[in-house]
Design a protein around this motif. Structure first.
Motif, PDB file in Angstrom:
ATOM      1  N   GLN A  41      -9.513  -4.334   2.144  1.00  0.00           N
ATOM      2  CA  GLN A  41     -10.019  -4.452   3.510  1.00  0.00           C
ATOM      3  C   GLN A  41     -11.521  -4.137   3.523  1.00  0.00           C
ATOM      4  O   GLN A  41     -11.961  -3.192   2.863  1.00  0.00           O
ATOM      5  N   SER A  51      -9.545  -7.360  11.159  1.00  0.00           N
ATOM      6  CA  SER A  51      -9.377  -6.475  10.005  1.00  0.00           C
ATOM      7  C   SER A  51      -9.206  -5.019  10.437  1.00  0.00           C
ATOM      8  O   SER A  51      -8.364  -4.289   9.900  1.00  0.00           O
ATOM      9  N   HIS A 126     -12.246   3.822   6.550  1.00  0.00           N
ATOM     10  CA  HIS A 126     -10.933   3.560   7.154  1.00  0.00           C
ATOM     11  C   HIS A 126     -10.230   4.860   7.531  1.00  0.00           C
ATOM     12  O   HIS A 126      -9.559   4.934   8.564  1.00  0.00           O
TER      13      HIS A 126
END
Length: 360
Positions: A41, A51, A126
């Motif tokens: 990602q 995403s 993330h």
């Protein structure tokens, strides 16, 4: 909004800010933060909405995985479902970062019922996993962070390269992805004008010194955050040990400065801290910045046993309850003018110093 989050927002103090940990009179808290990204990602700064949403969807299950492991309750919250006021109260409580609060779209949060663990999803990376402990207790914070990291990595493929370690958005986080920090109260070093030299030496040792809410913020109330700057080429234990050793030296310097003030400027110091106490006990209006400055001096007076009319934990509690967004929530989510905010802040402080609670 979940009941768990409501309870965290309403708490005047959280366990990790209780002042009960090692060196708790000077070191308010220890934090370990791990930066992680999902393999395949794009990093959040370069990712499209689709995403980012995929990352949120995948990591939503982490809250259940953690709850099954340690018995604590965890809440998963999508930030754009929260009012701006709620997000910024969480900033004041150090649950999320200012950047995370400012850009809520396609971003989420996982938080434990005592706020000792929180995971920001799609902040700069993330995952930004942080664990907090009271006092100078980086070892326990690291152990908990690693345990949670193992649970996540067992079920989610993280971006990792053998020669670089964990891949992160910012190059300074490459390697372990570890940023360790302590929140430390240094009024005596400020009063004796030694703080500039301490900051300079600490920086030369490879550490960063920032303000109350981290990067880009000022050291309000004589509270500083000291953290490591680089992770690549260093293992986790070395980072923790180096930071702990430097912080212990800073704590020793602060204690020496306090002793110097108490012996060489006893009367002037007593006058100063009692004046601060008097202003806070009777003022009808006080700004956020002035409140922190005066509370810092009162806490110094309490620690040096000059002031015996308030407990040390009052300082830690008022660090939260006098912040602008917390005040607005306390006032029933009413938008407060600057004057109204200052009056309410003064009322809460007066009431608390008299042994009451923060009812308005």
């Amino acid at each position: 909004m979940t009941n768990l989050l409501e309870n965290l927002l309403d708490q005047s103090i959280t366990p990790w800010l209780s002042g009960t940990g090692p060196e708790g009179d000077i070191v308010l808290s220890s934090r370990v933060r791990l930066a992680r990204n999902l393999r395949g990602q794009p990093f959040p700064g370069r990712a499209a909405a689709a995403s980012l949403n995929e990352v949120v969807a995948e990591l939503k299950e982490v809250s259940d995985e953690l709850q099954a492991d340690d018995g604590h309750e965890y809440a998963f919250v999508e930030l754009d479902q929260l009012a701006p006021l709620v997000r910024y109260v969480m900033v004041e409580k150090h649950i999320i970062s200012p950047n995370h609060a400012a850009e809520p779209e396609h971003r989420a949060l996982i938080v434990r019922d005592d706020a000792g663990v929180s995971i920001m999803i799609n902040e700069e990376d993330h995952l930004r996993l942080q664990c907090l402990q009271s006092g100078l207790n980086l070892t326990d914070a690291l152990a908990k962070a690693n345990a949670i990291d193992d649970i996540i990595e067992a079920k989610h493929d993280l971006a990792y390269e053998e020669h670089l370690g964990y891949l992160t958005s910012c190059p300074t986080n490459l390697g372990t992805g570890l940023r360790a920090s302590v929140m430390i109260h240094l009024p005596a070093l400020v009063l004796t004008k030694q703080i500039g030299r301490i900051v300079a030496v600490t920086t030369q040792l490879g550490l960063a010194v920032r303000g109350l809410y981290g990067e880009g913020t000022e050291a309000a109330g004589n509270i500083f955050q000291i953290s490591n700057q680089v992770t690549l080429g260093h293992n986790e234990q070395d980072i923790i040990n180096n930071l702990s050793d430097v912080v212990k030296q800073v704590v020793d310097k602060e204690r020496t400065a306090r002793q110097l003030l108490a012996s060489d400027s006893k009367d002037a110091l007593a006058d100063r801290v009692w004046r601060a106490f008097g202003v806070l006990k009777y003022a009808q209006s006080v700004s956020a910045h002035e409140a922190l400055a005066l509370l810092s001096e009162v806490r110094l007076g309490i620690d040096l046993k000059i002031i015996d009319e308030a407990l040390p934990e009052v300082f830690n509690e008022l660090l939260v309850t006098t912040r602008p967004n917390y005040l607005q929530r306390l006032a029933g989510n009413t938008v407060l003018s600057q004057l109204a905010s200052n009056k309410l802040r003064a009322k809460i402080i007066r009431n608390r110093l008299k042994g009451g609670k923060d009812n308005v």
